[in-house]
Design a protein around this motif. Sequence first.
Motif, PDB file in Angstrom:
ATOM      1  N   PRO A 108      67.258  74.078  78.799  1.00  0.00           N
ATOM      2  CA  PRO A 108      66.920  72.859  79.649  1.00  0.00           C
ATOM      3  C   PRO A 108      67.018  73.099  81.055  1.00  0.00           C
ATOM      4  CG  PRO A 108      69.125  72.795  78.803  1.00  0.00           C
ATOM      5  CD  PRO A 108      68.679  74.004  78.341  1.00  0.00           C
ATOM      6  N   HIS A 109      68.091  73.707  81.603  1.00  0.00           N
ATOM      7  CA  HIS A 109      68.061  73.896  83.183  1.00  0.00           C
ATOM      8  C   HIS A 109      67.473  74.819  83.884  1.00  0.00           C
ATOM      9  CE1 HIS A 109      71.736  71.174  82.296  1.00  0.00           C
ATOM     10  NE2 HIS A 109      72.172  72.050  81.662  1.00  0.00           N
ATOM     11  N   ARG A 110      67.189  75.892  83.543  1.00  0.00           N
ATOM     12  CA  ARG A 110      66.246  77.047  83.935  1.00  0.00           C
ATOM     13  C   ARG A 110      64.664  76.963  83.403  1.00  0.00           C
ATOM     14  NH1 ARG A 110      68.699  81.216  86.632  1.00  0.00           N
ATOM     15  NH2 ARG A 110      70.744  80.387  87.644  1.00  0.00           N
ATOM     16  N   GLU A 111      64.555  76.119  82.361  1.00  0.00           N
ATOM     17  CA  GLU A 111      63.251  76.010  81.804  1.00  0.00           C
ATOM     18  C   GLU A 111      62.679  77.453  81.352  1.00  0.00           C
ATOM     19  OE1 GLU A 111      60.674  73.729  84.243  1.00  0.00           O
ATOM     20  OE2 GLU A 111      61.633  72.033  84.030  1.00  0.00           O
ATOM     21  N   SER A 112      63.557  78.180  80.781  1.00  0.00           N
ATOM     22  CA  SER A 112      63.021  79.723  80.491  1.00  0.00           C
ATOM     23  C   SER A 112      63.476  79.666  78.954  1.00  0.00           C
ATOM     24  CB  SER A 112      64.212  80.499  81.182  1.00  0.00           C
ATOM     25  OG  SER A 112      63.852  81.946  80.626  1.00  0.00           O
ATOM     26  N   ALA A 113      62.283  79.461  78.366  1.00  0.00           N
ATOM     27  CA  ALA A 113      62.306  79.299  76.835  1.00  0.00           C
ATOM     28  C   ALA A 113      62.306  80.685  76.032  1.00  0.00           C
ATOM     29  CB  ALA A 113      60.778  78.677  76.323  1.00  0.00           C
ATOM     30  N   GLN A 114      61.687  81.744  76.847  1.00  0.00           N
ATOM     31  CA  GLN A 114      61.861  83.122  76.492  1.00  0.00           C
ATOM     32  C   GLN A 114      63.404  83.626  76.350  1.00  0.00           C
ATOM     33  OE1 GLN A 114      59.601  85.866  78.690  1.00  0.00           O
ATOM     34  NE2 GLN A 114      59.724  87.453  77.064  1.00  0.00           N
ATOM     35  N   ALA A 115      64.083  83.340  77.485  1.00  0.00           N
ATOM     36  CA  ALA A 115      65.427  83.615  77.597  1.00  0.00           C
ATOM     37  C   ALA A 115      66.322  82.997  76.466  1.00  0.00           C
ATOM     38  CB  ALA A 115      66.042  83.402  78.915  1.00  0.00           C
ATOM     39  N   ALA A 116      66.022  81.641  76.171  1.00  0.00           N
ATOM     40  CA  ALA A 116      66.749  80.910  75.204  1.00  0.00           C
ATOM     41  C   ALA A 116      66.440  81.693  73.688  1.00  0.00           C
ATOM     42  CB  ALA A 116      66.442  79.561  75.385  1.00  0.00           C
ATOM     43  N   GLN A 117      65.108  81.994  73.603  1.00  0.00           N
ATOM     44  CA  GLN A 117      64.736  82.655  72.258  1.00  0.00           C
ATOM     45  C   GLN A 117      65.736  83.824  72.116  1.00  0.00           C
ATOM     46  OE1 GLN A 117      60.660  83.661  72.127  1.00  0.00           O
ATOM     47  NE2 GLN A 117      60.954  84.994  70.422  1.00  0.00           N
ATOM     48  N   MET A 118      65.661  84.879  73.094  1.00  0.00           N
ATOM     49  CA  MET A 118      66.434  85.983  73.154  1.00  0.00           C
ATOM     50  C   MET A 118      67.800  85.884  72.477  1.00  0.00           C
ATOM     51  SD  MET A 118      64.650  88.019  76.097  1.00  0.00           S
ATOM     52  CE  MET A 118      65.571  89.419  75.935  1.00  0.00           C
ATOM     53  N   ARG A 119      68.524  84.587  73.202  1.00  0.00           N
ATOM     54  CA  ARG A 119      69.743  84.546  73.008  1.00  0.00           C
ATOM     55  C   ARG A 119      69.972  84.015  71.451  1.00  0.00           C
ATOM     56  NH1 ARG A 119      73.550  86.769  76.848  1.00  0.00           N
ATOM     57  NH2 ARG A 119      72.459  86.871  78.640  1.00  0.00           N
ATOM     58  N   THR A 120      69.231  83.132  71.103  1.00  0.00           N
ATOM     59  CA  THR A 120      69.389  82.571  69.802  1.00  0.00           C
ATOM     60  C   THR A 120      68.972  83.289  68.565  1.00  0.00           C
ATOM     61  OG1 THR A 120      67.211  81.505  70.026  1.00  0.00           O
ATOM     62  CG2 THR A 120      69.147  80.064  70.623  1.00  0.00           C
ATOM     63  N   GLU A 121      68.128  84.171  68.906  1.00  0.00           N
ATOM     64  CA  GLU A 121      67.669  85.334  68.127  1.00  0.00           C
ATOM     65  C   GLU A 121      68.895  86.169  67.916  1.00  0.00           C
ATOM     66  OE1 GLU A 121      64.330  88.580  67.976  1.00  0.00           O
ATOM     67  OE2 GLU A 121      63.768  86.635  68.518  1.00  0.00           O
ATOM     68  N   GLU A 122      69.592  86.472  68.840  1.00  0.00           N
ATOM     69  CA  GLU A 122      70.690  87.509  68.714  1.00  0.00           C
ATOM     70  C   GLU A 122      71.692  86.846  67.721  1.00  0.00           C
ATOM     71  OE1 GLU A 122      73.353  90.725  70.340  1.00  0.00           O
ATOM     72  OE2 GLU A 122      71.207  90.132  70.274  1.00  0.00           O
ATOM     73  N   ILE A 123      71.928  85.506  67.844  1.00  0.00           N
ATOM     74  CA  ILE A 123      72.665  84.725  66.687  1.00  0.00           C
ATOM     75  C   ILE A 123      72.286  84.835  65.225  1.00  0.00           C
ATOM     76  CG2 ILE A 123      73.709  82.457  66.127  1.00  0.00           C
ATOM     77  CD1 ILE A 123      73.514  81.782  69.399  1.00  0.00           C
ATOM     78  N   LEU A 124      70.906  84.436  65.326  1.00  0.00           N
ATOM     79  CA  LEU A 124      70.271  84.598  64.061  1.00  0.00           C
ATOM     80  C   LEU A 124      70.274  85.721  63.222  1.00  0.00           C
ATOM     81  CD1 LEU A 124      67.274  82.405  64.742  1.00  0.00           C
ATOM     82  CD2 LEU A 124      69.510  81.624  64.116  1.00  0.00           C
ATOM     83  N   ASN A 125      70.134  86.811  63.895  1.00  0.00           N
ATOM     84  CA  ASN A 125      70.361  88.347  63.422  1.00  0.00           C
ATOM     85  C   ASN A 125      71.609  88.884  63.005  1.00  0.00           C
ATOM     86  OD1 ASN A 125      67.467  88.330  63.448  1.00  0.00           O
ATOM     87  ND2 ASN A 125      67.445  89.503  65.614  1.00  0.00           N
ATOM     88  N   LYS A 126      72.701  88.440  63.764  1.00  0.00           N
ATOM     89  CA  LYS A 126      73.966  89.022  63.878  1.00  0.00           C
ATOM     90  C   LYS A 126      74.837  88.097  63.349  1.00  0.00           C
ATOM     91  CE  LYS A 126      75.360  91.728  67.194  1.00  0.00           C
ATOM     92  NZ  LYS A 126      75.529  92.298  68.603  1.00  0.00           N
ATOM     93  N   TYR A 127      74.864  86.811  63.279  1.00  0.00           N
ATOM     94  CA  TYR A 127      76.086  85.965  63.297  1.00  0.00           C
ATOM     95  C   TYR A 127      75.708  84.917  62.150  1.00  0.00           C
ATOM     96  CZ  TYR A 127      77.384  88.240  67.538  1.00  0.00           C
ATOM     97  OH  TYR A 127      77.814  89.199  68.471  1.00  0.00           O
ATOM     98  N   PRO A 128      75.493  85.352  60.984  1.00  0.00           N
ATOM     99  CA  PRO A 128      74.970  84.316  59.967  1.00  0.00           C
ATOM    100  C   PRO A 128      75.773  83.237  59.521  1.00  0.00           C
ATOM    101  CG  PRO A 128      75.153  86.512  58.912  1.00  0.00           C
ATOM    102  CD  PRO A 128      75.377  86.526  60.220  1.00  0.00           C
ATOM    103  N   ASN A 129      77.243  83.655  59.953  1.00  0.00           N
ATOM    104  CA  ASN A 129      78.302  82.533  59.596  1.00  0.00           C
ATOM    105  C   ASN A 129      78.689  81.741  60.586  1.00  0.00           C
ATOM    106  OD1 ASN A 129      78.539  83.693  56.640  1.00  0.00           O
ATOM    107  ND2 ASN A 129      79.547  85.484  57.531  1.00  0.00           N
ATOM    108  N   PHE A 130      78.043  81.582  61.785  1.00  0.00           N
ATOM    109  CA  PHE A 130      78.528  80.914  62.970  1.00  0.00           C
ATOM    110  C   PHE A 130      78.444  79.479  62.464  1.00  0.00           C
ATOM    111  CE2 PHE A 130      76.620  79.085  67.182  1.00  0.00           C
ATOM    112  CZ  PHE A 130      77.959  79.175  67.772  1.00  0.00           C
ATOM    113  N   SER A 131      79.473  78.772  62.942  1.00  0.00           N
ATOM    114  CA  SER A 131      79.784  77.541  62.726  1.00  0.00           C
ATOM    115  C   SER A 131      78.406  76.471  63.153  1.00  0.00           C
ATOM    116  CB  SER A 131      80.976  77.049  63.013  1.00  0.00           C
ATOM    117  OG  SER A 131      81.087  76.835  64.549  1.00  0.00           O
TER     118      SER A 131
END
Length: 225
Positions: free
Chosen positions: A186-209
């Motif tokens: 929302p702040h930097r309007e960088s969808a690609q950077a946000a995608q990369m960060r959330t993809e890290e979560i989806l791939n590595k931390y399936p039990n994240f709250s």
Amino acid sequence: MKAVRMIVLALAVAVGFSACGGKPKTKVTLEEAKAGRDQELFLEGVTAIHKGSFDQGRILLNTMINTYADSPLTKMAKLTIADSYYLAGGTKNLAQAEVEYRDWVQFFPQDPLADDILMKMAEIHLRQVMAADRDTTHAKLAERQLKEMLRRYPETDRKQDAEALMGGVQEILAMHELKVARFYYPHRESAQAAQMRTEEILNKYPNFSRFDEALFLHARAMADQ
């Protein structure tokens, strides 16, 4: 604290060595049964560390190790030195404790305490973990150490403890990635950077709250590209 329990164990070992042989019957038997200087140094060193005199204790134990390299107490003396740095605390002491623990495991990989020592190395970093919005270096090192412990000792009786600690560490790491993604989107309007960060979560931390939030943000970021 585990380090304290290990020092108590070291004290018990020292007393056990001193007591062996029974009551001497002659002067010659007394000389033969008397505890060697290595045992005296070990007991004095452990006692000093137990009282908080870490430097004095290390000097005594190192003297024992260097002078009596073949002593059966050498292994416990090395471990007690490592514990002394852990108990002293502080960044420098904890770093040295990790070095000493790593050397100990390399020397005695099959020892029954080896899995506990690897756990202690993870705890060194856990003691220095910062909040999720701060530097994650120690959290990553703790995660790596816990994975190594479980890989090397899959049947350890500390498995549940290690997995519980792993879950806590990964929660911090995943939250860090989510906070960065929230900032970028929302702040930097960088969808690609946000995608990369959330993809890290989806791939590595399936039990994240907050996995659902990460998944939702990931989908929005992809849709906006």
